[in-house]
Design an enzyme around this catalytic site. Structure first.
Site, PDB file in Angstrom:
ATOM      1  N   LYS A  83       0.853  -1.203   0.000  1.00 46.82           N
ATOM      2  CA  LYS A  83       0.000   0.000   0.000  1.00 46.82           C
ATOM      3  C   LYS A  83       0.885   1.248   0.000  1.00 46.82           C
ATOM      4  O   LYS A  83       1.782   1.377   0.840  1.00 46.82           O
ATOM      5  CB  LYS A  83      -0.879  -0.012   1.252  1.00 46.82           C
ATOM      6  CG  LYS A  83      -2.309   0.450   1.062  1.00 46.82           C
ATOM      7  CD  LYS A  83      -3.062   0.301   2.385  1.00 46.82           C
ATOM      8  CE  LYS A  83      -4.526   0.611   2.243  1.00 46.82           C
ATOM      9  NZ  LYS A  83      -5.242   0.566   3.533  1.00 46.82           N
TER      10      LYS A  83
HETATM   11  O1  G3P Z   1      -7.840   1.552   5.737  1.00 49.00           O
HETATM   12  C1  G3P Z   1      -8.233   2.595   4.913  1.00 49.00           C
HETATM   13  C2  G3P Z   1      -9.593   3.106   5.262  1.00 49.00           C
HETATM   14  O2  G3P Z   1     -10.497   2.040   5.257  1.00 49.00           O
HETATM   15  C3  G3P Z   1      -9.641   3.916   6.553  1.00 49.00           C
HETATM   16  O3  G3P Z   1     -10.971   4.084   6.982  1.00 49.00           O
HETATM   17  O4  G3P Z   1     -12.673   4.879   8.668  1.00 49.00           O
HETATM   18  O5  G3P Z   1     -10.204   5.419   8.986  1.00 49.00           O
HETATM   19  O6  G3P Z   1     -11.549   6.542   7.188  1.00 49.00           O
HETATM   20  P1  G3P Z   1     -11.359   5.277   8.026  1.00 49.00           P
END
Ligand code: G3P
Length: 217
Positions: A83
């Site tokens: 990533k």
């Molecule tokens: O892992 C990437 C993404 O899914 C992060 O989600 O909820 O932290 O915006 P969030």
């Protein structure tokens, strides 16, 4: 649509994987930090449980350092997707790793232009963050629609990996749009099963079964 689980918590991955609900896993530095474990160790354990793509994120910001970290992460297992952030350093790293046959997930995508660049760089996955756009009263799902249109217009093979999923509604809406993957926290995937009429109907069935003395023995 493939389901990836957005967590580094082993037990939660195992629980959903046993139900056939895990096509892959995504982590990020915040999720790794939350796990309290060494990134290489916990990622290796996740790769031993899940056969699908497991995203592990670099923490460097410069391309040379990102590349070195990416190669180290890729050595963990064959199903690693490295990533990288949607920056020019990340795009350069994406191109180099992709040319070497390593899966790359370009993350922190918030616009169609960014997604177009990731596809041009050969990304295996693009991760548009729906929830964080919604948090700013912008339309995260509209971004998924725009990327789907652009990728289909030109036959880009990059997989749309909808991320920052905050609700079961996000899952069904992404499926309607045609996202290739949704990566969601375990609780969101579990919430997909919830419906008040299911609960109500089951209670009524159980009451009638008890009243009638139905036994399957
Ligand atoms: O892992 C990437 C993404 O899914 C992060 O989600 O909820 O932290 O915006 P969030």
């Amino acid at each position: 649509m493939k389901f990836f689980v957005d967590t580094a918590e082993i037990d939660q991955i195992k629980e959903l994987n046993d139900l056939g609900m895990v096509d892959g896993v995504t982590t990020n530095p915040s999720l790794i930090a939350k796990s309290g474990r060494d990134i290489l160790e916990v990622t290796k354990e996740i790769c031993s449980i899940v056969s699908g793509p497991v995203s592990a994120e670099v923490v460097a910001l410069e391309a040379d350092d990102m590349l070195a970290e990416g190669r180290k992460l890729a050595k963990i297992a064959d199903n690693i997707a490295v990533k990288v952030p949607l920056t020019w350093a990340g795009l350069k790293t994406c191109k180099t790793l992709t040319d070497d046959g390593i899966m790359v997930n370009v993350t922190l995508c918030f616009s169609a232009n960014q997604a177009l660049l990731a596809a041009k760089a050969g990304a295996t996955f693009i991760s548009p963050f729906i929830g964080r756009l919604d948090d700013l009263n912008m339309d995260g799902l509209e971004l998924i629609e725009d990327i789907r249109t652009i990728y289909d217009n030109y036959g880009f093979e990059t997989n749309i990996l909808a991320a920052s999923i905050r609700s079961a509604n996000h899952m069904s809406e992404c499926a309607k749009i045609g996202a290739d993957v949704c990566t969601a926290p375990p609780n969101v995937i579990k919430a997909m099963a919830n419906h008040v009429l299911t609960d109500k109907g089951l209670a009524a069935f159980m009451a009638d079964a008890e009243k009638a003395g139905i036994k399957i023995v």
